[in-house]
Write a protein that holds these residues in place. Structure first.
Motif, PDB file in Angstrom:
ATOM      1  N   GLU A   1       0.824  -1.208   0.000  1.00  0.00           N
ATOM      2  CA  GLU A   1       0.000   0.000   0.000  1.00  0.00           C
ATOM      3  C   GLU A   1       0.860   1.261   0.000  1.00  0.00           C
ATOM      4  O   GLU A   1       0.542   2.242  -0.672  1.00  0.00           O
ATOM      5  CB  GLU A   1      -0.937   0.001   1.205  1.00  0.00           C
ATOM      6  CG  GLU A   1      -2.090  -0.971   1.062  1.00  0.00           C
ATOM      7  CD  GLU A   1      -3.016  -0.970   2.270  1.00  0.00           C
ATOM      8  OE1 GLU A   1      -2.619  -0.440   3.340  1.00  0.00           O
ATOM      9  OE2 GLU A   1      -4.129  -1.486   2.142  1.00  0.00           O
ATOM     10  N   LEU A   2       1.958   1.243   0.754  1.00  0.00           N
ATOM     11  CA  LEU A   2       2.847   2.393   0.806  1.00  0.00           C
ATOM     12  C   LEU A   2       3.516   2.641  -0.551  1.00  0.00           C
ATOM     13  O   LEU A   2       3.557   3.775  -1.038  1.00  0.00           O
ATOM     14  CB  LEU A   2       3.898   2.190   1.898  1.00  0.00           C
ATOM     15  CG  LEU A   2       4.765   3.391   2.228  1.00  0.00           C
ATOM     16  CD1 LEU A   2       3.923   4.580   2.646  1.00  0.00           C
ATOM     17  CD2 LEU A   2       5.760   3.034   3.320  1.00  0.00           C
ATOM     18  N   VAL A   3       4.001   1.578  -1.181  1.00  0.00           N
ATOM     19  CA  VAL A   3       4.636   1.698  -2.500  1.00  0.00           C
ATOM     20  C   VAL A   3       3.603   2.157  -3.533  1.00  0.00           C
ATOM     21  O   VAL A   3       3.886   3.035  -4.369  1.00  0.00           O
ATOM     22  CB  VAL A   3       5.296   0.365  -2.921  1.00  0.00           C
ATOM     23  CG1 VAL A   3       5.714   0.396  -4.378  1.00  0.00           C
ATOM     24  CG2 VAL A   3       6.491   0.077  -2.032  1.00  0.00           C
ATOM     25  N   ALA A   4       2.402   1.595  -3.483  1.00  0.00           N
ATOM     26  CA  ALA A   4       1.347   1.991  -4.418  1.00  0.00           C
ATOM     27  C   ALA A   4       0.990   3.459  -4.225  1.00  0.00           C
ATOM     28  O   ALA A   4       0.810   4.205  -5.206  1.00  0.00           O
ATOM     29  CB  ALA A   4       0.113   1.114  -4.227  1.00  0.00           C
ATOM     30  N   SER A   5       0.915   3.891  -2.981  1.00  0.00           N
ATOM     31  CA  SER A   5       0.604   5.295  -2.698  1.00  0.00           C
ATOM     32  C   SER A   5       1.677   6.213  -3.250  1.00  0.00           C
ATOM     33  O   SER A   5       1.367   7.231  -3.884  1.00  0.00           O
ATOM     34  CB  SER A   5       0.478   5.522  -1.192  1.00  0.00           C
ATOM     35  OG  SER A   5      -0.561   4.746  -0.660  1.00  0.00           O
ATOM     36  N   LEU A   6       2.931   5.887  -3.011  1.00  0.00           N
ATOM     37  CA  LEU A   6       4.020   6.716  -3.504  1.00  0.00           C
ATOM     38  C   LEU A   6       4.053   6.728  -5.035  1.00  0.00           C
ATOM     39  O   LEU A   6       4.279   7.779  -5.658  1.00  0.00           O
ATOM     40  CB  LEU A   6       5.353   6.244  -2.939  1.00  0.00           C
ATOM     41  CG  LEU A   6       5.520   6.429  -1.421  1.00  0.00           C
ATOM     42  CD1 LEU A   6       6.835   5.818  -0.953  1.00  0.00           C
ATOM     43  CD2 LEU A   6       5.439   7.897  -1.053  1.00  0.00           C
ATOM     44  N   ALA A   7       3.814   5.563  -5.633  1.00  0.00           N
ATOM     45  CA  ALA A   7       3.780   5.492  -7.102  1.00  0.00           C
ATOM     46  C   ALA A   7       2.646   6.345  -7.659  1.00  0.00           C
ATOM     47  O   ALA A   7       2.807   7.028  -8.682  1.00  0.00           O
ATOM     48  CB  ALA A   7       3.633   4.045  -7.559  1.00  0.00           C
TER      49      ALA A   7
END
Length: 195
Positions: A65-71
Motif C-alpha cells: 500500500e505504501l509503495v502503491a501510494s508513492l507510485a
C-alpha cells in the motif's frame, strides 16, 4: 470582407480536444482518490499498531500500500506536469502559427498589390493558393466558371505566370525569400502583362 477572407478566418489551428482535457482531469482525480485511499489505509494500520503498543512488523500488505501510494503520487505529479507542458506547448504553437499565417498573408497580399489585382482577382487568387478547383471557386463565389477563368487569366497575365503551378511557385519562392531570375516570371522583373 471577401469570401476568401471569411474562409481563411474560419481555418484555425487544431487544439487539444476538450474531451482529452476532461479525460486527463478525471484520470488525475481518480489517481488522487486512489493515493488518498491507500495512504489513509497505511496511516490507519500504523495507528492501530501504535495504539496497541506494538512495534510495526514488516507487512507485505502495508509495504504494498505504501509503495502503491508513492507510485500514485509520482504519477499524479508527472501527469500534472505533462498536462501543463502540453497546454503551454499548444499555446506557443498557436502563437507561432498565428505569426506565420500573418507573414504568409502579408507576402501573398503584397504580391497581389504588386501585381495590381482587383478585389475579385485577389479573391480568386486566394482560392487558387488554397488549392480550390475552378468549379469549387465558382461555387464559393457564386459566379460562373467562365468568370473564374477570366479572373484566372488576368491573374496569370498580371503576375507573369504561365498557370496555377507557376503562380504558386512564384509565391512559394517569395515566402522562402528567393527571387526568380530564370526568365519565367516577368513579375519578378517588374514587367507586368508584357508577355
Amino acid at each position: 470582407m471577401t469570401t476568401a477572407d471569411r474562409n481563411r478566418d474560419s481555418t484555425t489551428a487544431k487544439s487539444i480536444p476538450p474531451q482529452l482535457l476532461w479525460a486527463s482531469a478525471v484520470l488525475i482525480a481518480v489517481l488522487t482518490g486512489c493515493a488518498v485511499f491507500f495512504l489513509a489505509d497505511v496511516v490507519t494500520d500504523m495507528r492501530l499498531y501504535w495504539r496497541l503498543g506494538e512495534s510495526l512488523p514488516f507487512s507485505v500488505h502495508i509495504f504494498a500500500e505504501l509503495v502503491a501510494s508513492l507510485a500514485l503520487v509520482v504519477a499524479i505529479v508527472l501527469a500534472l506536469w505533462l498536462l501543463i507542458w502540453l497546454l503551454r506547448r499548444q499555446a506557443l504553437l498557436e502563437h507561432d502559427l498565428a505569426l506565420a499565417g500573418a507573414a504568409v498573408d502579408a507576402v501573398v497580399l503584397a504580391h497581389f498589390d504588386l501585381w495590381r489585382l482587383t478585389g475579385a482577382e485577389q479573391d480568386v487568387a486566394l482560392f487558387v493558393v488554397k488549392g480550390q478547383s475552378i468549379s469549387e471557386i465558382a461555387a464559393l463565389r457564386g459566379s460562373s466558371e467562365a468568370t473564374v477563368k477570366s479572373h484566372l487569366n488576368a491573374i496569370y497575365r498580371k503576375s507573369g505566370s504561365t498557370g496555377r503551378s507557376d503562380l504558386l511557385a512564384i509565391l512559394l519562392e517569395a515566402l522562402m525569400g528567393s527571387q526568380r531570375w530564370d526568365g519565367h516570371s516577368n513579375a519578378a522583373r517588374g514587367d507586368y502583362g508584357t508577355r
